[in-house]
Scaffold this motif. Structure first.
Motif, mmCIF file in Angstrom:
data_model
loop_
_atom_site.group_PDB
_atom_site.id
_atom_site.type_symbol
_atom_site.label_atom_id
_atom_site.label_comp_id
_atom_site.label_asym_id
_atom_site.label_seq_id
_atom_site.Cartn_x
_atom_site.Cartn_y
_atom_site.Cartn_z
ATOM 1 N N THR A 99 0.847 -1.194 0.000
ATOM 2 C CA THR A 99 0.000 0.000 0.000
ATOM 3 C C THR A 99 0.879 1.240 0.000
ATOM 4 O O THR A 99 2.066 1.179 0.348
ATOM 5 C CB THR A 99 -0.928 0.046 1.230
ATOM 6 O OG1 THR A 99 -0.113 0.189 2.402
ATOM 7 C CG2 THR A 99 -1.801 -1.187 1.325
ATOM 8 N N VAL A 100 0.287 2.364 -0.366
ATOM 9 C CA VAL A 100 1.004 3.640 -0.345
ATOM 10 C C VAL A 100 1.516 3.915 1.065
ATOM 11 O O VAL A 100 2.575 4.519 1.243
ATOM 12 C CB VAL A 100 0.081 4.774 -0.844
ATOM 13 C CG1 VAL A 100 0.717 6.132 -0.664
ATOM 14 C CG2 VAL A 100 -0.277 4.554 -2.303
ATOM 15 N N GLY A 101 0.808 3.419 2.076
ATOM 16 C CA GLY A 101 1.212 3.604 3.462
ATOM 17 C C GLY A 101 2.332 2.682 3.914
ATOM 18 O O GLY A 101 2.753 2.734 5.065
ATOM 19 N N GLY A 102 2.804 1.792 3.049
ATOM 20 C CA GLY A 102 3.935 0.942 3.374
ATOM 21 C C GLY A 102 3.583 -0.412 3.956
ATOM 22 O O GLY A 102 4.456 -1.116 4.448
ATOM 23 N N HIS A 103 2.327 -0.848 3.866
ATOM 24 C CA HIS A 103 1.910 -2.147 4.404
ATOM 25 C C HIS A 103 1.909 -3.182 3.277
ATOM 26 O O HIS A 103 1.232 -2.999 2.262
ATOM 27 C CB HIS A 103 0.508 -2.016 5.010
ATOM 28 C CG HIS A 103 -0.039 -3.287 5.558
ATOM 29 N ND1 HIS A 103 0.454 -3.887 6.697
ATOM 30 C CD2 HIS A 103 -1.030 -4.093 5.107
ATOM 31 C CE1 HIS A 103 -0.219 -4.995 6.924
ATOM 32 N NE2 HIS A 103 -1.116 -5.148 5.969
ATOM 33 N N GLU A 145 -8.795 0.931 -8.071
ATOM 34 C CA GLU A 145 -8.957 1.916 -9.142
ATOM 35 C C GLU A 145 -7.620 2.390 -9.681
ATOM 36 O O GLU A 145 -7.517 2.801 -10.828
ATOM 37 C CB GLU A 145 -9.815 3.100 -8.672
ATOM 38 C CG GLU A 145 -9.182 4.001 -7.627
ATOM 39 C CD GLU A 145 -9.274 3.470 -6.200
ATOM 40 O OE1 GLU A 145 -8.665 4.090 -5.313
ATOM 41 O OE2 GLU A 145 -9.922 2.447 -5.959
ATOM 42 N N SER A 146 -6.584 2.308 -8.856
ATOM 43 C CA SER A 146 -5.247 2.637 -9.342
ATOM 44 C C SER A 146 -4.242 1.670 -8.724
ATOM 45 O O SER A 146 -4.320 1.365 -7.541
ATOM 46 C CB SER A 146 -4.876 4.085 -8.992
ATOM 47 O OG SER A 146 -4.718 4.231 -7.604
ATOM 48 N N ALA A 147 -3.358 1.191 -9.551
ATOM 49 C CA ALA A 147 -2.288 0.312 -9.097
ATOM 50 C C ALA A 147 -1.080 0.588 -9.985
ATOM 51 O O ALA A 147 -1.198 0.599 -11.204
ATOM 52 C CB ALA A 147 -2.692 -1.151 -9.199
ATOM 53 N N THR A 148 0.049 0.815 -9.367
ATOM 54 C CA THR A 148 1.264 1.124 -10.107
ATOM 55 C C THR A 148 2.159 -0.104 -10.136
ATOM 56 O O THR A 148 2.533 -0.637 -9.094
ATOM 57 C CB THR A 148 2.021 2.291 -9.449
ATOM 58 O OG1 THR A 148 1.145 3.400 -9.348
ATOM 59 C CG2 THR A 148 3.253 2.662 -10.248
ATOM 60 N N PRO A 157 -3.514 1.769 -3.429
ATOM 61 C CA PRO A 157 -3.968 2.739 -2.422
ATOM 62 C C PRO A 157 -4.057 2.110 -1.030
ATOM 63 O O PRO A 157 -4.233 0.897 -0.880
ATOM 64 C CB PRO A 157 -5.360 3.147 -2.919
ATOM 65 C CG PRO A 157 -5.365 2.823 -4.373
ATOM 66 C CD PRO A 157 -4.459 1.635 -4.533
ATOM 67 N N GLY A 158 -3.983 2.939 -0.005
ATOM 68 C CA GLY A 158 -3.995 2.489 1.378
ATOM 69 C C GLY A 158 -5.244 1.738 1.785
ATOM 70 O O GLY A 158 -5.182 0.803 2.586
ATOM 71 N N HIS A 159 -6.409 2.104 1.231
ATOM 72 C CA HIS A 159 -7.665 1.441 1.618
ATOM 73 C C HIS A 159 -7.717 -0.021 1.177
ATOM 74 O O HIS A 159 -8.564 -0.781 1.646
ATOM 75 C CB HIS A 159 -8.873 2.203 1.086
ATOM 76 C CG HIS A 159 -8.968 2.222 -0.409
ATOM 77 N ND1 HIS A 159 -9.486 1.164 -1.133
ATOM 78 C CD2 HIS A 159 -8.605 3.162 -1.310
ATOM 79 C CE1 HIS A 159 -9.434 1.461 -2.425
ATOM 80 N NE2 HIS A 159 -8.908 2.667 -2.555
ATOM 81 N N GLN A 162 -7.987 -2.978 3.729
ATOM 82 C CA GLN A 162 -9.282 -3.415 4.250
ATOM 83 C C GLN A 162 -10.069 -4.248 3.237
ATOM 84 O O GLN A 162 -11.024 -4.921 3.595
ATOM 85 C CB GLN A 162 -10.145 -2.204 4.661
ATOM 86 C CG GLN A 162 -9.693 -1.540 5.944
ATOM 87 C CD GLN A 162 -8.496 -0.614 5.723
ATOM 88 O OE1 GLN A 162 -8.432 0.081 4.725
ATOM 89 N NE2 GLN A 162 -7.547 -0.628 6.642
ATOM 90 N N GLU A 163 -9.679 -4.205 1.968
ATOM 91 C CA GLU A 163 -10.415 -4.905 0.922
ATOM 92 C C GLU A 163 -9.924 -6.325 0.667
ATOM 93 O O GLU A 163 -10.548 -7.075 -0.075
ATOM 94 C CB GLU A 163 -10.360 -4.099 -0.380
ATOM 95 C CG GLU A 163 -11.083 -2.781 -0.281
ATOM 96 C CD GLU A 163 -10.996 -1.975 -1.567
ATOM 97 O OE1 GLU A 163 -10.562 -2.516 -2.602
ATOM 98 O OE2 GLU A 163 -11.366 -0.794 -1.523
ATOM 99 N N VAL A 164 -8.809 -6.708 1.269
ATOM 100 C CA VAL A 164 -8.261 -8.054 1.079
ATOM 101 C C VAL A 164 -9.209 -9.055 1.720
ATOM 102 O O VAL A 164 -9.640 -8.883 2.851
ATOM 103 C CB VAL A 164 -6.853 -8.178 1.685
ATOM 104 C CG1 VAL A 164 -6.345 -9.599 1.592
ATOM 105 C CG2 VAL A 164 -5.894 -7.234 0.977
ATOM 106 N N GLU A 165 -9.569 -10.102 0.975
ATOM 107 C CA GLU A 165 -10.496 -11.120 1.455
ATOM 108 C C GLU A 165 -9.811 -12.479 1.429
ATOM 109 O O GLU A 165 -8.874 -12.694 0.677
ATOM 110 C CB GLU A 165 -11.726 -11.186 0.541
ATOM 111 C CG GLU A 165 -12.450 -9.886 0.368
ATOM 112 C CD GLU A 165 -13.469 -9.937 -0.754
ATOM 113 O OE1 GLU A 165 -13.791 -11.039 -1.238
ATOM 114 O OE2 GLU A 165 -13.928 -8.865 -1.157
ATOM 115 N N GLU A 166 -10.321 -13.401 2.248
ATOM 116 C CA GLU A 166 -9.810 -14.765 2.200
ATOM 117 C C GLU A 166 -10.300 -15.420 0.927
ATOM 118 O O GLU A 166 -11.413 -15.177 0.470
ATOM 119 C CB GLU A 166 -10.267 -15.551 3.421
ATOM 120 C CG GLU A 166 -9.530 -15.122 4.659
ATOM 121 C CD GLU A 166 -9.730 -16.079 5.817
ATOM 122 O OE1 GLU A 166 -10.075 -17.256 5.576
ATOM 123 O OE2 GLU A 166 -9.530 -15.637 6.942
#
Length: 173
Positions: A99-103, A145-148, A157-159, A162-166
């Protein structure tokens, strides 16, 4: 949804003559997360790789890929704007998704296409390592919506954390 790995190894057959002209070795993915074409295996040790643009494909079915005739097959030249899925220095499989936040969300194991073998990638299958795959299973991340697509990682993106699912992965794999 269909996995990109399901395309690898499929025979490529011409509609005109019914002749098998090769098997899919790899996929090329452009910066807009579309499959731009397929790479066929080399005929011999010293022959060059062959390429078929996605526009030259009639259909990508469950058992074979069909093309109109062998005139759509080109000699593969480096396509700098595209990334290979499985092989090469710019491959997507094995890249970490951060993520942009480094996770770090995991490492790309596969990408998913829409149900009708469309060329648009709709999500990633992520792994956090062999032990984690066994204990928790792999994860699914819908295409943000955006991925580099970078040299050493895919930045989302940082959000997306929360969107990662099993994801259910059968024991047969």
């Amino acid at each position: 949804m269909r996995r990109a790995h399901e395309l690898i190894g499929l025979p490529v057959v011409t509609v005109e003559s019914g002749k098998q002209v090769g098997e899919v070795k790899d996929l090329l993915i452009d910066p807009t997360w579309n499959i731009s074409g397929i790479i066929l295996e080399a005929k011999s040790w010293f022959s060059s790789l062959r390429y078929i643009s996605w526009e030259g494909i009639v259909a990508a079915g469950e058992d074979a890929i069909t093309i109109p005739n062998d005139s759509v097959i080109c000699e593969f030249g480096q396509k700098n704007e595209c990334h290979a899925f499985l092989e090469g220095s710019d491959k997507i499989k094995g890249l970490p998704v951060i993520t942009v936040g480094g996770h770090e969300l995991g490492v790309v194991e596969d990408v998913y296409l829409n149900q009708n073998w469309g060329k648009q990638i709709v999500g990633y299958e992520l792994s956090e390592g062999f032990i984690s795959d066994l204990k928790e299973g792999r994860k699914w991340l819908p295409m943000p919506e955006s991925a580099t697509m970078g040299e050493d990682a895919i930045i989302v993106p940082g959000h997306c954390a929360q969107e990662v699912e099993e994801l259910f992965v059968s024991k047969e794999e």
